[in-house]
Design a protein around this motif. Structure first.
Motif, PDB file in Angstrom:
ATOM      1  N   GLY A 260       0.852  -1.196   0.000  1.00 19.26           N
ATOM      2  CA  GLY A 260       0.000   0.000   0.000  1.00 19.26           C
ATOM      3  C   GLY A 260       0.882   1.238   0.000  1.00 19.26           C
ATOM      4  O   GLY A 260       1.766   1.378   0.837  1.00 19.26           O
TER       5      GLY A 260
ATOM      6  N   GLY B 187      -5.545   5.509  -3.293  1.00 19.33           N
ATOM      7  CA  GLY B 187      -6.682   5.274  -2.395  1.00 19.33           C
ATOM      8  C   GLY B 187      -7.170   6.536  -1.704  1.00 19.33           C
ATOM      9  O   GLY B 187      -7.173   7.635  -2.281  1.00 19.33           O
TER      10      GLY B 187
ATOM     11  N   ARG C  74       0.365  -5.785  -7.228  1.00 18.15           N
ATOM     12  CA  ARG C  74      -0.701  -6.114  -6.272  1.00 18.15           C
ATOM     13  C   ARG C  74      -0.299  -7.290  -5.393  1.00 18.15           C
ATOM     14  O   ARG C  74       0.154  -8.315  -5.911  1.00 18.15           O
TER      15      ARG C  74
ATOM     16  N   THR D 211      -2.896  -1.010   3.602  1.00 14.85           N
ATOM     17  CA  THR D 211      -3.793  -0.888   2.452  1.00 14.85           C
ATOM     18  C   THR D 211      -5.116  -0.192   2.791  1.00 14.85           C
ATOM     19  O   THR D 211      -6.095  -0.309   2.050  1.00 14.85           O
ATOM     20  N   GLY D 212      -5.144   0.543   3.899  1.00 17.97           N
ATOM     21  CA  GLY D 212      -6.297   1.392   4.207  1.00 17.97           C
ATOM     22  C   GLY D 212      -7.606   0.627   4.226  1.00 17.97           C
ATOM     23  O   GLY D 212      -7.705  -0.428   4.859  1.00 17.97           O
TER      24      GLY D 212
ATOM     25  N   ARG E 287     -13.223   6.616   4.536  1.00 18.84           N
ATOM     26  CA  ARG E 287     -12.349   6.660   5.710  1.00 18.84           C
ATOM     27  C   ARG E 287     -12.134   5.238   6.210  1.00 18.84           C
ATOM     28  O   ARG E 287     -13.115   4.512   6.418  1.00 18.84           O
TER      29      ARG E 287
END
Ligand SMILES: Cc1cc2nc3c(=O)[nH]c(=O)nc-3n(C[C@H](O)[C@H](O)[C@H](O)COP(=O)(O)OP(=O)(O)OC[C@H]3O[C@@H](n4cnc5c(N)ncnc54)[C@H](O)[C@@H]3O)c2cc1C
Length: 544
Positions: free
Chosen positions: A28, A58, A203, A234-235, A343
């Protein structure tokens, strides 16, 4: 080491990580992952950092661009979260990114809907926030304190406000990044300058404590990467790679208004949301004249999309809230674009201070570092402002015996002259470039000196030179990288369409072999030319 990212470096470093072992693999490349790559590389560890798409693909590019001092968390009694924000804001303003992060003024218009008692409470909160600034060590001249303005002064700063019944405005200051995606690019390039291999279009298919199975999204080739520690950054997608992590994403939508839609707006606005206590919509004038208006906060269930959509209901809601304080309502036709981000909030079960099943607006913005049984360290939650601290905590957890973090005083690319080269002072470069590139502005301008056609503006104040620079030094691999992340032209669909040919031309020019000058080399040339010019001016008596 060179900070430049480009297709040539990607190909070389991709081949290197396929055969070797690294100390840390970061998955990420939003603010958090780029921050973790920098933190680990600056400690002397070998690092590979990958993203399935691009730098800042992202949530990091969908923020409000506030580098905030945590006032909102203070109001919610989360003193620790508020203090951490204030400290990190100070780090960015003073040490790591003073070229990208600046103080910005905001007005809260005192309309009849804002009672005097509420205004007093808000002002008391601003003063507490100012106290937090002081305890965090950020000097007043960098971030002025709050004050109350007369209606006349408020209208001078925001002429579109409705004058009837306006009693004045509360003025407060907070930090603001020129562009969130640019901040991520600067962090990633600084990591690259410390030796991190920063690889986009890679990825992670699966993760485990000693590596990952990775797919090169450009060729489809799959391979393993071995690592002594693995950080999942990776959020909102973190749960897909580490099932122990449970997220409850919340959508935030912003509108993009056309330049001039609110007259000559000289400050941001906090607009009270009718019927809500202590919730405000934000109006954020941008350097290119566009105005962002945000922000919704809606829980989202189901699969996480690559790019979230801004629903028409969010657009209508924001237009209504904004119009409630204006002389003339904003029209739908003034909306040139809209964007939404998710978020990465931890679900209530993971946040000790959040009520179970509470609204996402009430959930903690604290970050969490979670180590799974097989050793993968996931870092999630938090915010853009605190990316550095999140990164430090993640690397501490993943590599407990590593030296201590150095990033609190480590300037990002552009914050200082490039090492080994006496750069010319950015103040002599065009102001719009200095605002986006800091000390690298002279190097971008050098492209124009060599080829004046590159000085032409494409759209929204962005020149062709900036697109070429992005291909050669900022890792842009295609037109989407150029228009949607290295620049934000793509936020307005018609601007994006107009800029496509220039982006394609910049890709072709940027990739031309033998012309991949490093920023350090360009700085040297620039400095020499500058000295020659000054000498010339001395001889002709033009220098005063
Ligand atoms: C609307 C909105 C407004 C906000 N405003 C602010 C603000 O003003 N100030 C502030 O401080 N914070 C703000 N935030 C919070 C802040 O933006 C986020 O907390 C932060 O950007 C999260 O960054 P991240 O790096 O953790 O995640 P992301 O930026 O989402 O990065 C995750 C990356 O992981 C990559 N990825 C996903 N899966 C894989 C895989 N399998 N393999 C490889 N890569 C993968 C993605 O492509 C992506 O680039 C806001 C958030 C939202 C939604």
């Amino acid at each position: 080491m060179d900070s430049s990212l480009n297709a040539t470096r990607r190909a070389r470093e991709l081949a290197e990580i396929r055969d070797g072992v690294v100390d840390v693999l970061v998955v990420g490349l939003g603010a958090t992952g780029a921050g973790a790559a920098l933190d680990a590389a600056a400690r002397g560890l070998s690092v590979a950092a990958i993203d399935a798409h691009d730098l800042a693909f992202g949530t990091s590019r969908w923020s409000s661009k506030l580098i905030h001092g945590g006032l909102r968390y203070l109001a919610g009694g989360q003193v620790g979260v508020a203090r951490e924000s204030a400290v990190e804001r100070g780090v960015l303003l003073r040490h790591t990114a003073p070229h990208l992060v600046r103080a910005h003024p905001y007005l809260l218009p005192l309309t009849p809907a804002v009672r005097s008692a509420q205004a007093r409470i808000v002002m008391a909160g601003y003063r507490l926030g100012d106290g937090l600034r002081a305890t965090a060590g950020t000097p007043r001249p960098l971030l002025p304190g709050p004050s109350r303005l007369t209606a006349e002064r408020a209208l001078r700063l925001a002429p579109a406000l409705r004058a009837d019944g306006l009693r004045g405005a509360l003025l407060s200051w907070d930090g603001r990044v020129v562009d969130d995606a640019r901040l991520v690019v600067a962090i990633a390039r600084t990591a690259a300058a410390h030796g991190a291999r920063v690889l986009t279009r890679c990825r992670a298919l699966t993760l485990c404590g000693d590596g990952a199975q990775v797919r090169d999204e450009l060729t489809g080739a799959e391979f393993g990467v071995r690592a002594r520690a693995v950080i999942n950054a990776t959020g909102v997608w973190a749960g897909g790679l580490s099932p122990t992590v449970e997220l409850r994403p919340s959508r935030g939508t912003h509108l993009v208004l056309r330049p001039g839609a609110l007259g000559g707006l000289g400050a941001g606005l906090h607009v009270p949301i009718p019927g809500e206590r202590n919730r405000f919509a934000l109006v954020l004038p941008q350097a290119d004249g566009r105005i962002y208006v945000g922000l919704t906060d809606e829980p989202v269930d189901g699969p996480v999309p690559d790019v979230p959509e801004a629903p028409e209901s969010d657009v209508a809601f924001l237009l209504d809230v904004l119009s409630s304080v204006l002389r003339e309502p904003v029209r739908r036709a003034d909306v040139a674009g809209a964007f939404a981000g998710l978020r990465p909030l931890l679900s209530a079960g993971d946040t000790p201070d959040a009520p179970d099943g509470g609204r996402t607006a009430d959930l903690s913005r604290r970050h969490a570092v979670i180590t799974s049984r097989d050793g993968v360290v996931t870092v999630v939650g938090g915010k853009l402002t605190t990316y550095r601290r999140m990164a430090e905590d993640a690397v501490d957890a993943a590599c407990p015996t590593a030296p201590r973090s150095r990033t609190a005083r480590l300037p990002l690319v552009g914050a200082r002259p490039a090492p080994g080269a006496e750069a010319r002072h950015p103040g002599v470069s065009p102001a719009h470039l200095v605002a986006r590139y800091g000390w690298e502005a002279g190097a971008v301008q050098e492209l124009v000196r060599r080829d004046p056609a590159l000085g032409e503006t494409v759209v929204a104040g962005i020149t062709r030179a900036e697109l070429v620079w992005a291909v050669r030094h900022e890792g842009a691999l295609d037109v989407d990288d150029l228009l949607d992340r290295r620049t934000r032209i793509g936020l307005v669909p018609e601007d994006r369409a107009a800029a496509l040919p220039a982006a394609e031309a910049a890709l072709a020019l940027g990739r031309r072999k033998g012309d991949l000058a490093t920023p350090e080399r360009v700085h040297e040339v620039t400095e020499r030319d500058h000295r020659d010019k000054c000498d010339g001016d001395l001889h002709t008596g033009r220098l005063t």
